[in-house]
Motif scaffolding. Sequence first.
Motif, mmCIF file in Angstrom:
data_model
loop_
_atom_site.group_PDB
_atom_site.id
_atom_site.type_symbol
_atom_site.label_atom_id
_atom_site.label_comp_id
_atom_site.label_asym_id
_atom_site.label_seq_id
_atom_site.Cartn_x
_atom_site.Cartn_y
_atom_site.Cartn_z
ATOM 1 N N HIS A 179 0.871 -1.177 0.000
ATOM 2 C CA HIS A 179 0.000 0.000 0.000
ATOM 3 C C HIS A 179 0.910 1.229 0.000
ATOM 4 C CE1 HIS A 179 -2.541 -3.233 1.500
ATOM 5 N NE2 HIS A 179 -3.608 -2.506 1.157
ATOM 6 N N ILE A 180 1.282 1.655 -1.199
ATOM 7 C CA ILE A 180 2.292 2.719 -1.352
ATOM 8 C C ILE A 180 1.648 3.954 -1.963
ATOM 9 C CG2 ILE A 180 4.504 3.353 -2.380
ATOM 10 C CD1 ILE A 180 5.135 0.331 -2.576
ATOM 11 N N ALA A 181 1.636 5.041 -1.207
ATOM 12 C CA ALA A 181 1.139 6.312 -1.726
ATOM 13 C C ALA A 181 2.250 7.003 -2.507
ATOM 14 C CB ALA A 181 0.663 7.202 -0.585
ATOM 15 N N CYS A 182 1.871 7.927 -3.377
ATOM 16 C CA CYS A 182 2.863 8.641 -4.200
ATOM 17 C C CYS A 182 2.580 10.134 -4.196
ATOM 18 C CB CYS A 182 2.831 8.124 -5.640
ATOM 19 S SG CYS A 182 4.055 8.896 -6.737
ATOM 20 N N ILE A 183 3.601 10.920 -3.894
ATOM 21 C CA ILE A 183 3.539 12.374 -4.056
ATOM 22 C C ILE A 183 4.361 12.682 -5.298
ATOM 23 C CG2 ILE A 183 3.920 14.634 -3.016
ATOM 24 C CD1 ILE A 183 4.006 13.236 -0.285
ATOM 25 N N THR A 184 3.695 13.009 -6.385
ATOM 26 C CA THR A 184 4.382 13.181 -7.666
ATOM 27 C C THR A 184 5.023 14.557 -7.787
ATOM 28 O OG1 THR A 184 2.578 14.155 -8.964
ATOM 29 C CG2 THR A 184 2.559 11.758 -8.693
ATOM 30 N N SER A 185 6.054 14.631 -8.615
ATOM 31 C CA SER A 185 6.543 15.927 -9.087
ATOM 32 C C SER A 185 5.502 16.484 -10.056
ATOM 33 C CB SER A 185 7.888 15.754 -9.794
ATOM 34 O OG SER A 185 8.888 15.350 -8.872
ATOM 35 N N PRO A 186 5.577 17.773 -10.416
ATOM 36 C CA PRO A 186 4.583 18.329 -11.341
ATOM 37 C C PRO A 186 4.440 17.474 -12.599
ATOM 38 C CG PRO A 186 5.919 20.080 -10.432
ATOM 39 C CD PRO A 186 6.540 18.790 -9.966
ATOM 40 N N LEU A 187 3.235 17.079 -12.911
ATOM 41 C CA LEU A 187 3.005 16.165 -14.034
ATOM 42 C C LEU A 187 3.055 16.872 -15.383
ATOM 43 C CD1 LEU A 187 0.295 13.883 -12.427
ATOM 44 C CD2 LEU A 187 2.732 13.429 -12.746
ATOM 45 N N ALA A 188 3.221 18.188 -15.379
ATOM 46 C CA ALA A 188 3.433 18.919 -16.636
ATOM 47 C C ALA A 188 4.861 18.739 -17.131
ATOM 48 C CB ALA A 188 3.125 20.400 -16.452
ATOM 49 N N PRO A 212 -6.973 5.387 -6.351
ATOM 50 C CA PRO A 212 -6.881 6.817 -6.708
ATOM 51 C C PRO A 212 -6.508 7.702 -5.516
ATOM 52 C CG PRO A 212 -8.840 5.823 -7.668
ATOM 53 C CD PRO A 212 -8.262 4.795 -6.743
ATOM 54 N N GLY A 213 -6.928 7.300 -4.339
ATOM 55 C CA GLY A 213 -6.643 8.116 -3.165
ATOM 56 C C GLY A 213 -5.214 8.066 -2.702
ATOM 57 N N GLN A 227 1.509 19.322 2.577
ATOM 58 C CA GLN A 227 0.098 19.417 2.202
ATOM 59 C C GLN A 227 -0.411 18.118 1.579
ATOM 60 O OE1 GLN A 227 0.440 22.804 -0.364
ATOM 61 N NE2 GLN A 227 0.820 24.214 1.356
ATOM 62 N N ALA A 228 0.450 17.427 0.832
ATOM 63 C CA ALA A 228 0.043 16.168 0.207
ATOM 64 C C ALA A 228 -0.287 15.119 1.263
ATOM 65 C CB ALA A 228 1.145 15.660 -0.713
ATOM 66 N N VAL A 229 0.506 15.049 2.323
ATOM 67 C CA VAL A 229 0.217 14.087 3.393
ATOM 68 C C VAL A 229 -1.103 14.426 4.074
ATOM 69 C CG1 VAL A 229 0.959 13.329 5.695
ATOM 70 C CG2 VAL A 229 2.576 13.349 3.785
ATOM 71 N N GLU A 230 -1.359 15.701 4.274
ATOM 72 C CA GLU A 230 -2.650 16.080 4.855
ATOM 73 C C GLU A 230 -3.803 15.598 3.983
ATOM 74 O OE1 GLU A 230 -2.173 20.359 5.448
ATOM 75 O OE2 GLU A 230 -1.991 19.956 7.609
ATOM 76 N N GLN A 231 -3.640 15.723 2.661
ATOM 77 C CA GLN A 231 -4.681 15.240 1.747
ATOM 78 C C GLN A 231 -4.806 13.723 1.807
ATOM 79 O OE1 GLN A 231 -4.544 16.799 -2.319
ATOM 80 N NE2 GLN A 231 -3.317 18.529 -1.594
ATOM 81 N N LEU A 232 -3.665 13.015 1.802
ATOM 82 C CA LEU A 232 -3.691 11.553 1.843
ATOM 83 C C LEU A 232 -4.395 11.051 3.102
ATOM 84 C CD1 LEU A 232 -0.020 10.811 0.661
ATOM 85 C CD2 LEU A 232 -2.119 10.295 -0.614
ATOM 86 N N SER A 234 -6.568 12.641 4.902
ATOM 87 C CA SER A 234 -7.990 13.024 4.916
ATOM 88 C C SER A 234 -8.843 12.055 4.102
ATOM 89 C CB SER A 234 -8.165 14.446 4.382
ATOM 90 O OG SER A 234 -7.935 14.494 2.980
ATOM 91 N N ARG A 235 -8.234 11.330 3.173
ATOM 92 C CA ARG A 235 -8.987 10.398 2.326
ATOM 93 C C ARG A 235 -9.248 9.060 3.026
ATOM 94 N NH1 ARG A 235 -5.116 11.551 -2.945
ATOM 95 N NH2 ARG A 235 -5.808 13.697 -3.305
ATOM 96 N N ARG A 236 -8.541 8.826 4.131
ATOM 97 C CA ARG A 236 -8.760 7.632 4.959
ATOM 98 C C ARG A 236 -8.575 6.329 4.173
ATOM 99 N NH1 ARG A 236 -10.446 9.312 9.791
ATOM 100 N NH2 ARG A 236 -11.397 11.377 9.947
ATOM 101 N N GLN A 237 -7.576 6.329 3.296
ATOM 102 C CA GLN A 237 -7.224 5.094 2.589
ATOM 103 C C GLN A 237 -5.904 4.569 3.149
ATOM 104 O OE1 GLN A 237 -7.312 5.589 -1.682
ATOM 105 N NE2 GLN A 237 -9.443 4.955 -1.723
ATOM 106 N N ASN A 238 -5.826 3.268 3.308
ATOM 107 C CA ASN A 238 -4.645 2.662 3.908
ATOM 108 C C ASN A 238 -3.407 2.834 3.037
ATOM 109 O OD1 ASN A 238 -6.278 1.788 5.949
ATOM 110 N ND2 ASN A 238 -6.333 -0.352 5.307
ATOM 111 N N PHE A 239 -2.303 3.202 3.651
ATOM 112 C CA PHE A 239 -0.995 3.141 3.001
ATOM 113 C C PHE A 239 0.053 2.942 4.092
ATOM 114 C CE2 PHE A 239 -1.930 7.636 3.732
ATOM 115 C CZ PHE A 239 -0.781 8.122 4.340
#
Length: 340
Positions: A179-188, A212-213, A227-232, A234-239
């Motif tokens: 269960h691996i979350a990802c904080i991406t670099s700008p996708l542009a 997706p979460g 901020q990304a961790v705060e979002q992750l 808040s989604r309450r998905q396991n990682f």
Amino acid sequence: MATINDVCKATGYSKATVSRVLNGTGQVKAATRDAVLSAMQALGYQPNALAQALATNTSNTIGLILPHFQSSYFGSILHHAEQSTQQASKKLLVVNSRNTASGEREAVATLANQRCDAILLYSRHLSIADLAALQQSVLPPLIILNRQFEDNTLHSFGLDQRQLAEIAMQHLLSLGHRHIACITSPLASETGQIRYAVYQQMLEQHQITLQPGWVCEGTNTLASGYQAVEQLLSRRQNFSAIFACNDDMAIGAIRALYDRGLRVPQEVSVMGIDNEPAAAYAIPSLTTVSLPIVRLTQDAMTLAIALANKAPAHTHHQTYRGALVLRESTQALTSAHSSY
């Protein structure tokens, strides 16, 4: 202020002879050169750089274009580029591209107008076709950093972005994380796209369904990692682990987890890429992938100086690979993981 006429009067040589000494053109006897240089020093004469550039078709100046100046990563490139130019008795002109495609074009035009002898461009946004067209529009040779090319009109020094991301993901997977979350670099950016694609592909290879979460797009900054961790959360998905696509975001993520009362690596492992100096001093210290950015910069500058000196050079393309740096922020999956 002394002029070239004052140097002529002091030495008795004509303006043509003094100009040949200044510009390094034509044949001048050693004694004549020494006399002119001594007179220049005694008089405090400073040659006009623009006039010299026009006369010799060289400015002894190398241009460097960076997306911004805010990280130690780009500070390292700037530092080593400046050292190389200083050792070669040349000047370095540095321009900020504002991290945009239009900014990259404008920065190249600016340095070309300054008659730089070669231009190093750290490119994130222009396509290969765009860069090839840009080279056709300006006289100085372009040396592209951060990209892998085979185009015979451009020189390039790039990082193997796939290999960097594969090292990071393989490390987390080898520790048992699924269960691996990802904080991406700008996708542009091409870098952001490649690292994120590797993350997706390696999950798929291990029969792991991407949720997706698990994914947040960052901006390669400490704040965006936080901020990304705060979002992750808040989604309450396991990682059980986070793959942050650069170290600044990883360090920001560690701080956010700490503020939420979550222990790294006991409850969440965190992995970065870059091996920023701060990574070794974070608490816990950050497991990451080192980049040979110093060697890349020095190699690119060696080519730039050779091109500036009008040395013949074939089109040069070089790719650099990273290496795993094990520290404290990752550990094997335990019962304490997989609950966030």
